[in-house]
Scaffold this motif. Structure first.
Motif, PDB file in Angstrom:
ATOM      1  N   SER A  24       0.867  -1.157   0.082  1.00 38.16           N
ATOM      2  CA  SER A  24      -0.156  -0.108  -0.034  1.00 38.16           C
ATOM      3  C   SER A  24       1.035   1.372   0.085  1.00 38.16           C
ATOM      4  CB  SER A  24      -0.966   0.005   1.305  1.00 38.16           C
ATOM      5  OG  SER A  24      -1.526   1.232   1.438  1.00 38.16           O
ATOM      6  N   ILE A  26       3.302   4.354   0.360  1.00 39.14           N
ATOM      7  CA  ILE A  26       4.526   4.787  -0.167  1.00 39.14           C
ATOM      8  C   ILE A  26       5.410   3.591  -0.544  1.00 39.14           C
ATOM      9  CG2 ILE A  26       6.818   6.020   0.874  1.00 39.14           C
ATOM     10  CD1 ILE A  26       4.806   7.324   2.632  1.00 39.14           C
ATOM     11  N   GLY A  27       5.056   2.599   0.205  1.00 37.69           N
ATOM     12  CA  GLY A  27       5.724   1.232  -0.204  1.00 37.69           C
ATOM     13  C   GLY A  27       5.425   0.720  -1.560  1.00 37.69           C
ATOM     14  N   ARG A  46       1.958  -8.935   5.610  1.00 35.38           N
ATOM     15  CA  ARG A  46       0.993  -9.704   6.497  1.00 35.38           C
ATOM     16  C   ARG A  46      -0.080 -10.174   5.693  1.00 35.38           C
ATOM     17  NH1 ARG A  46      -2.024  -5.037  10.096  1.00 35.38           N
ATOM     18  NH2 ARG A  46      -2.229  -3.557   8.349  1.00 35.38           N
ATOM     19  N   ALA A  76       3.759  -6.895  13.929  1.00 39.55           N
ATOM     20  CA  ALA A  76       3.145  -6.529  15.462  1.00 39.55           C
ATOM     21  C   ALA A  76       3.817  -7.991  16.154  1.00 39.55           C
ATOM     22  CB  ALA A  76       1.773  -6.420  15.624  1.00 39.55           C
ATOM     23  N   ASN A 222      -3.253   4.841   2.534  1.00 33.89           N
ATOM     24  CA  ASN A 222      -4.188   4.351   3.551  1.00 33.89           C
ATOM     25  C   ASN A 222      -3.778   4.373   4.818  1.00 33.89           C
ATOM     26  OD1 ASN A 222      -6.071   3.205   1.674  1.00 33.89           O
ATOM     27  ND2 ASN A 222      -4.335   1.626   1.018  1.00 33.89           N
TER      28      ASN A 222
HETATM   29  N1  LIG Z   1       1.333   8.878   4.847  1.00 35.56           N
HETATM   30  C1  LIG Z   1       1.983   9.734   5.302  1.00 35.56           C
HETATM   31  O1  LIG Z   1       1.746  11.030   5.309  1.00 35.56           O
HETATM   32  C2  LIG Z   1       3.360   9.631   5.971  1.00 35.56           C
HETATM   33  C3  LIG Z   1       3.974  10.541   6.412  1.00 35.56           C
HETATM   34  C4  LIG Z   1       5.307  10.288   7.023  1.00 35.56           C
HETATM   35  C5  LIG Z   1       5.512   8.992   7.182  1.00 35.56           C
HETATM   36  N2  LIG Z   1       4.997   7.813   6.927  1.00 35.56           N
HETATM   37  C6  LIG Z   1       5.255   6.647   7.172  1.00 35.56           C
HETATM   38  O2  LIG Z   1       5.299   6.013   5.783  1.00 35.56           O
HETATM   39  C7  LIG Z   1       4.975   4.287   6.182  1.00 35.56           C
HETATM   40  C8  LIG Z   1       4.236   3.982   4.959  1.00 35.56           C
HETATM   41  O3  LIG Z   1       2.954   4.261   5.331  1.00 35.56           O
HETATM   42  P1  LIG Z   1       1.874   4.902   4.192  1.00 35.56           P
HETATM   43  O4  LIG Z   1       1.481   6.304   4.475  1.00 35.56           O
HETATM   44  O5  LIG Z   1       2.250   4.487   2.930  1.00 35.56           O
HETATM   45  O6  LIG Z   1       0.498   4.120   4.778  1.00 35.56           O
HETATM   46  P2  LIG Z   1      -0.323   2.887   4.461  1.00 35.56           P
HETATM   47  O7  LIG Z   1      -0.703   3.185   3.000  1.00 35.56           O
HETATM   48  O8  LIG Z   1      -1.254   2.510   5.397  1.00 35.56           O
HETATM   49  O9  LIG Z   1       0.873   1.705   4.155  1.00 35.56           O
HETATM   50  C9  LIG Z   1       1.366   1.134   5.315  1.00 35.56           C
HETATM   51  C10 LIG Z   1       2.007  -0.168   4.887  1.00 35.56           C
HETATM   52  O10 LIG Z   1       2.472  -0.929   6.041  1.00 35.56           O
HETATM   53  C11 LIG Z   1       1.928  -2.281   6.174  1.00 35.56           C
HETATM   54  N3  LIG Z   1       1.716  -2.778   7.779  1.00 35.56           N
HETATM   55  C12 LIG Z   1       0.986  -1.865   8.674  1.00 35.56           C
HETATM   56  N4  LIG Z   1       1.064  -2.616   9.818  1.00 35.56           N
HETATM   57  C13 LIG Z   1       1.564  -3.882   9.625  1.00 35.56           C
HETATM   58  C14 LIG Z   1       1.876  -5.078  10.201  1.00 35.56           C
HETATM   59  N5  LIG Z   1       1.444  -5.184  11.546  1.00 35.56           N
HETATM   60  N6  LIG Z   1       2.404  -6.032   9.521  1.00 35.56           N
HETATM   61  C15 LIG Z   1       2.866  -5.947   8.339  1.00 35.56           C
HETATM   62  N7  LIG Z   1       2.689  -4.675   7.622  1.00 35.56           N
HETATM   63  C16 LIG Z   1       2.018  -3.794   8.226  1.00 35.56           C
HETATM   64  C17 LIG Z   1       0.687  -2.093   5.422  1.00 35.56           C
HETATM   65  O11 LIG Z   1      -0.019  -3.608   5.196  1.00 35.56           O
HETATM   66  P3  LIG Z   1      -1.332  -3.718   4.647  1.00 35.56           P
HETATM   67  O12 LIG Z   1      -1.600  -3.598   3.325  1.00 35.56           O
HETATM   68  O13 LIG Z   1      -1.413  -5.209   5.186  1.00 35.56           O
HETATM   69  O14 LIG Z   1      -2.239  -2.881   5.481  1.00 35.56           O
HETATM   70  C18 LIG Z   1       0.997  -1.444   4.125  1.00 35.56           C
HETATM   71  O15 LIG Z   1       1.609  -2.125   3.337  1.00 35.56           O
HETATM   72  C19 LIG Z   1       4.805   4.545   7.462  1.00 35.56           C
HETATM   73  O16 LIG Z   1       5.843   4.074   8.191  1.00 35.56           O
HETATM   74  C20 LIG Z   1       4.307   5.545   8.033  1.00 35.56           C
HETATM   75  O17 LIG Z   1       4.612   5.890   9.320  1.00 35.56           O
HETATM   76  C21 LIG Z   1       3.643   8.361   6.276  1.00 35.56           C
END
Ligand SMILES: NC(=O)c1ccc[n+]([C@@H]2O[C@H](COP(=O)([O-])OP(=O)(O)OC[C@H]3O[C@@H](n4cnc5c(N)ncnc54)[C@H](OP(=O)(O)O)[C@@H]3O)[C@@H](O)[C@H]2O)c1
Length: 305
Positions: A24, A26-27, A46, A76, A222
């Protein structure tokens, strides 16, 4: 043969990149771009169905030129991370880049099966444990990089990590429905990402492996969708108006994995592909050392089987 003839030849093409949180946001955007640039991927996720779909999409996108392996882990669960690390070590003869990106925020306080507060477990201890378990393989790969997704929001942690409230019992006592406590907790974990990177860099000196972290900016993903309630939905909807795309958010991550420009640098925090000064607490060597020791205790590393 080591593909790195010298420090001037770094590019992600042909390298093996292990990435968490690539299903999802950024990744996912980064995984696609890295594959386009010729990297082979190990996706740690996961949700098996989601990860297989991402892997199939990326392989199709690159016409089968890219290898995409899927490793299952719930970030987790320490047992689950240990299993994924064992699977990676069994399958991957080299790991050139490890990207610790999976992350979340939890509006309500929860403990993991390991008895750790959930945000801390997923955002900080999981990267710590996965990295330490893969460290020897990273070192064996010659030059390698560990990249961790931090955030500008680490600044909201104020004076630093509340080491006397590691399970965030006090923090979550903020008024109910207030985002204050959970937001500060999240900020602490992102501060931990920066301190972890700097301490890892010190420990890696002279090994050929370097550590880097970055702020992706405010990104429309997300993120926060695990939290329910109208106030969370409203906040996210408004924030999305000011957010950048996942592709833009992934830019610095991809750059850190692919660029020659950071060769020779170690332990830095980057924003928009530039070395940036984080908050004062994020530069504390003492806090970084303390965090490392606490993290070892909390992950019982090295673990006696
Ligand atoms: N969005 C922002 O504005 C922002 C700003 C600064 C930093 N970040 C950081 O960017 C990173 C990516 O977040 P995102 O914004 O791209 O959010 P996202 O769309 O919610 O993606 C989060 C990713 O982490 C995975 N994940 C979450 N909990 C997990 C678990 N318990 N086990 C395995 N995988 C898990 C999710 O897997 P699922 O697909 O299975 O849910 C998803 O692939 C995070 O570290 C966040 O703190 C985000």
């Amino acid at each position: 043969m080591n593909t790195f003839m010298n420090n001037k030849s770094w590019t992600v093409q042909g390298k093996y990149v292990v990435i968490t949180g690539a299903t999802s946001g950024i990744g996912l955007a980064a995984a696609r771009e890295l594959a386009i640039r010729g990297a082979n991927l190990g996706i740690v996720a996961r949700d098996e169905a989601k990860a297989n779909e991402v892997a199939a999409q990326i392989k199709a996108m690159t016409g089968g030129r890219t290898t995409v392996d899927v490793f299952l882990a719930d970030m987790a669960s320490q047992q689950s991370i240990r299993q994924a690390a064992a699977d990676i070590l069994a399958v991957c003869p080299r790991v050139d880049v490890l990207i610790n990106n999976a992350g979340a925020m939890f509006v309500s306080r929860k403990l993991t099966d390991d008895g750790v507060e959930m945000t801390w477990a997923v955002n900080h201890l999981a990267p710590f444990l996965l990295t330490t378990l893969l460290l020897d393989r990273l070192k064996e790969s010659g030059h390698a990089r560990v990249i961790t997704t931090a955030s500008h929001s680490h600044k909201m942690a104020g004076k630093g990590i509340h080491f006397d409230d590691l399970h965030a019992e006090r923090l979550y006592r903020f008024p109910q429905k207030s985002l204050g406590g959970p937001t500060i907790r999240y900020a602490e974990t992102k501060l931990a990402n920066i301190l972890f990177t700097s301490e890892l860099a010190r420990r890696l000196q002279g090994t050929g492996v370097t550590a880097h972290c970055f702020d992706p900016g405010l990104v429309a993903t997300n993120f926060n969708s695990n939290n329910k309630g109208w106030s969370v939905r409203m906040t996210m909807a408004v924030m999305k108006l000011f957010s950048r795309s996942p592709e833009k958010g992934a830019e610095t991550m991809v750059w850190l994995a692919d660029t020659e420009e950071i060769s020779g640098q170690n332990g830095g925090y980057y924003t928009d592909m530039k070395l940036t000064k984080p908050s004062v607490p994020a530069e504390s060597i003492e806090a970084a050392k303390r965090l490392w020791e606490i993290s070892e205790e909390q992950t019982r590393f090295p673990k006696a089987d």
